[in-house]
Motif scaffolding. Structure first.
Motif, PDB file in Angstrom:
ATOM      1  N   ALA A   1      68.907   0.846 -23.772  1.00 42.13           N
ATOM      2  CA  ALA A   1      67.693   1.489 -24.306  1.00 42.13           C
ATOM      3  C   ALA A   1      67.417   0.988 -25.727  1.00 42.13           C
ATOM      4  O   ALA A   1      66.269   0.808 -26.117  1.00 42.13           O
ATOM      5  N   ILE A   2      68.475   0.755 -26.479  1.00 40.89           N
ATOM      6  CA  ILE A   2      68.304   0.243 -27.853  1.00 40.89           C
ATOM      7  C   ILE A   2      67.843  -1.224 -27.822  1.00 40.89           C
ATOM      8  O   ILE A   2      66.938  -1.618 -28.547  1.00 40.89           O
TER       9      ILE A   2
ATOM     10  N   THR B   1      60.719   0.290 -24.557  1.00 42.96           N
ATOM     11  CA  THR B   1      61.538   1.030 -23.582  1.00 42.96           C
ATOM     12  C   THR B   1      61.355   2.531 -23.767  1.00 42.96           C
ATOM     13  O   THR B   1      61.233   3.000 -24.898  1.00 42.96           O
TER      14      THR B   1
ATOM     15  N   LEU C   1      63.200   6.281 -22.988  1.00 39.01           N
ATOM     16  CA  LEU C   1      64.489   6.877 -22.626  1.00 39.01           C
ATOM     17  C   LEU C   1      64.259   8.331 -22.242  1.00 39.01           C
ATOM     18  O   LEU C   1      63.694   9.102 -23.022  1.00 39.01           O
TER      19      LEU C   1
ATOM     20  N   ILE D   1      65.449   3.687 -30.029  1.00 39.02           N
ATOM     21  CA  ILE D   1      65.301   2.944 -28.776  1.00 39.02           C
ATOM     22  C   ILE D   1      64.250   1.847 -28.988  1.00 39.02           C
ATOM     23  O   ILE D   1      63.410   1.936 -29.884  1.00 39.02           O
ATOM     24  N   HIS D   2      64.340   0.803 -28.173  1.00 41.36           N
ATOM     25  CA  HIS D   2      63.433  -0.343 -28.310  1.00 41.36           C
ATOM     26  C   HIS D   2      61.984   0.114 -28.080  1.00 41.36           C
ATOM     27  O   HIS D   2      61.716   0.933 -27.203  1.00 41.36           O
TER      28      HIS D   2
ATOM     29  N   ALA E   1      63.969   9.488 -27.585  1.00 43.12           N
ATOM     30  CA  ALA E   1      64.071   9.905 -26.180  1.00 43.12           C
ATOM     31  C   ALA E   1      63.159  11.086 -25.878  1.00 43.12           C
ATOM     32  O   ALA E   1      62.809  11.854 -26.774  1.00 43.12           O
TER      33      ALA E   1
ATOM     34  N   ALA F   1      72.596   3.634 -22.735  1.00 40.25           N
ATOM     35  CA  ALA F   1      72.223   3.833 -24.146  1.00 40.25           C
ATOM     36  C   ALA F   1      72.088   2.486 -24.867  1.00 40.25           C
ATOM     37  O   ALA F   1      71.103   2.248 -25.589  1.00 40.25           O
TER      38      ALA F   1
ATOM     39  N   LEU G   1      73.676   6.054 -29.828  1.00 45.05           N
ATOM     40  CA  LEU G   1      72.287   6.197 -30.283  1.00 45.05           C
ATOM     41  C   LEU G   1      72.163   6.772 -31.698  1.00 45.05           C
ATOM     42  O   LEU G   1      71.089   6.701 -32.309  1.00 45.05           O
TER      43      LEU G   1
END
Lengths: 417, 165
Positions: free
Chosen positions: A405-406, A321, A323, A317-318, A350, A402, A312
């Motif tokens: 999440a990206i 999404t 996290l 993160i997208h 996150a 992880a 990360l």
């Protein structure tokens, strides 16, 4: 006749000669309850006529499942636990200390050869320390708190011989998911699992805890490992006394011996809604992910956070999404801050929450909505597990979580290594 | 002790989250309250369909998952007479015995939803009154019979103050 690790521990603790199939009453070394189970154990304790705890230094309550309390019903149950602590002077971990299966090993009170019962099914985690640790219910817990003993049926053992070296980007979590997929969710019911081989000795203690933690997901009573220098170093680091390791005899009798070579293993997931519904990440890559969870008693340890942070770092993160990160304990949280992981997570987008079990068990801190997909480092993906039976939970390693999440979808983490 | 009732049939791997969801069990120790939500994620109307003494019949690995004793208690407080399955997860099995909920292992393929059963716990027999078939059951270990006869582990401890096998 030779004995398995669990037969030896149960022989020592029952003062007899225990073999699979027998029923023994054994002395327990440490007894644990958490806020989902301890209140009912306190009720059972009182109904049993309990007036004292067998040894306050060998009993611990941990508030981790709904910590901090999300509502007044939970607060009443937490209060009950704190009152019991005040009355009997037992070991206690309040909100923020962390998940029971991290804080108990960190306490230094359990180690090789220990017999531990915990009112939480993932108590089998401490098998990584060469302990016989198993989950029980609240009434069994109350009986152990009063008497310092419990009865056990000595289980047969399945021996897992794990050869070879895990490839890059493939971790302990991928290995245990693979094994559960192969053995199935009830493949080891009423049995113990012994894990051995170079793939285990090469793992860090963090990785070993992940493997032992999930023994229950194949129905096993315990997931035991031999003690080695890494085990002793872990116990010493946490102030533990000298423990005597327990080894299986060469002529021990096993229900079966299963051999695997882990060298070709790939990143794995467990698909909804059973843990043995496993697939390679590449088979489900591209599945949209709405929420990712990094933490839990399976994979919320420092090594897990380090792996996720490596992926990360410098990335976001997208946008579609979320996290959620929950370090497994306060100690891990602090170390993760010192090493800069928390900053990386927060900068990546996150939400870092109190060390605890909330997101995994569906009490608070991240309940998914209808139709949403979650990828989590936890150990269970049962329907409704995270608090909504219309959500879909995938289980994977911290690296896969992880990477996903990206990407905003299930993604293979290997390109990051 | 003879139990008679109709069967509610479920499949394999009925886990403790299905029996009683974590979102309820952390809030209260009132088992009558929890019982209203028993099996809710598999059958939202389950609680209202149960007549006192009915049986839950399932496949293998019943009660897998969490150590929560609220699972057998919620079933018991929903007035289910016994759970009959091909096999049980071990913590659930112990918890059921400890809390006095009869659990019976047998071949449940011979039992259909809605069948009437007669279970004689002392003789260890099941008669399917709908099909007329007798179904053999796996006997319980002596320790478990002792705990069940005492009325559960709480009663056992009340009586002896410790384990007495």
């Amino acid at each position: 006749m030779g004995k398995t690790i669990i037969e030896k521990i149960l022989s020592q603790k029952s003062g007899g000669d225990a073999y699979a199939g027998q029923i023994v009453v054994a002395d327990v070394d440490y007894v644990m309850g958490q806020d989902g189970t301890a209140p009912l154990a306190i009720k059972s304790f009182r109904e049993m006529g309990g007036t004292k705890v067998f040894d306050p230094e060998k009993v611990v309550f941990v508030i981790d499942h709904s910590a901090p309390s999300p509502n007044e019903g939970v607060s009443r149950l937490h209060k009950l636990m704190r009152e019991f602590r005040d009355e009997y002077g037992i070991d206690f971990h309040d909100i923020g200390d962390g998940v029971c299966h991290q804080v108990v090993p960190e306490s230094g009170k359990v180690g090789p050869g220990s017999l531990v019962v915990g009112a939480d099914s993932h108590t089998c985690t401490y098998g990584a320390l060469n302990a016989f640790a198993t989950g029980v219910g609240s009434t069994d817990l109350a009986a152990a708190i009063i008497s310092g003993k419990l009865w056990f049926k000595v289980p047969e053992t399945i021996k897992f011989v794990l050869k070879g070296k895990l490839p890059k980007g493939v971790f302990a979590k991928d290995l245990i998911l693979y094994l559960i997929g192969d053995v199935t969710a009830d493949g080891a019911t009423y049995m113990a699992a012994e894990y051995t081989g170079e793939a285990i000795s090469n793992l860090s203690m963090d990785g070993r805890f992940t493997i032992s933690n999930m023994a229950i997901e194949m129905g096993a009573k315990a997931g035991l490992m031999e003690a080695d220098e890494k085990t002793f170093a872990f116990v010493k680091e946490h102030g533990g006394r000298d423990f005597t390791p327990v080894f299986a005899d060469p002529d021990a009798v096993y229900a079966k011996v299963l051999e695997y070579d882990v060298s070709e293993l790939e990143p794995m997931v467990a698909k909804p809604h059973t843990v043995d519904n496993t697939a390679k990440v590449t088979e489900v890559a591209g599945t949209p992910i709405h929420q990712a969870v990094l933490g839990t008693c399976t994979n919320g340890r420092l090594e897990d956070l380090r792996i996720a942070a490596k992926i990360l770092e410098g990335r976001k993160i997208h946008p579609k999404t979320r996290l959620i990160v929950a370090p497994a304990s306060r100690k891990i949280f602090l170390k993760a801050m010192e090493e800069g992981f928390i900053k990386i997570f927060v900068e990546a987008g996150a939400a870092v929450v109190t060390p605890g079990c909330g997101p995994c068990v569906g009490t608070h801190n991240g309940i998914p909505s209808d139709g949403e997909n979650v990828i989590s480092t936890a150990n269970r993906n049962f329907k409704g597990r995270m608090g909504n039976s219309n959500a879909f939970i995938y289980l994977a390693s911290p690296a896969t979580v992880a990477a996903s999440a990206i990407a905003g979808e299930i993604a293979d983490p290997r390109p990051y290594f | 002790m003879i139990l008679r009732g109709k069967c509610h049939k479920f499949g394999n791997d009925v886990n403790t989250d299905y029996i009683i969801s974590g979102k309820y069990k952390f809030k209260t120790l009132d088992m009558n309250e929890l019982a209203k939500h028993v099996m809710e994620d598999l059958d939202p109307d389950f609680y209202s369909k149960v007549t006192s003494g009915d049986f839950i019949v399932a496949g293998s690995n019943f009660g897998c998952g969490s150590s929560r004793e609220q699972a057998p208690l919620a079933i018991k407080y929903a007035k289910i007479g016994a759970v009959i399955a091909k096999s049980f997860a071990r913590i659930f099995y112990r918890n059921a015995i400890n809390t006095g909920l009869p659990v019976i292992e047998c071949d449940t393929d011979k039992i259909n939803a809605g069948d009437e059963l007669e279970v004689d716990l002392s003789k260890g027999t099941i008669k399917n009154l709908t099909t007329g078939e007798d179904i053999p059951i796996k006997p319980l270990p002596d320790v478990m019979i002792k705990i069940l006869r005492d009325g559960g582990l709480i009663e056992h401890f009340k009586k002896y103050g410790t384990f007495n096998f």
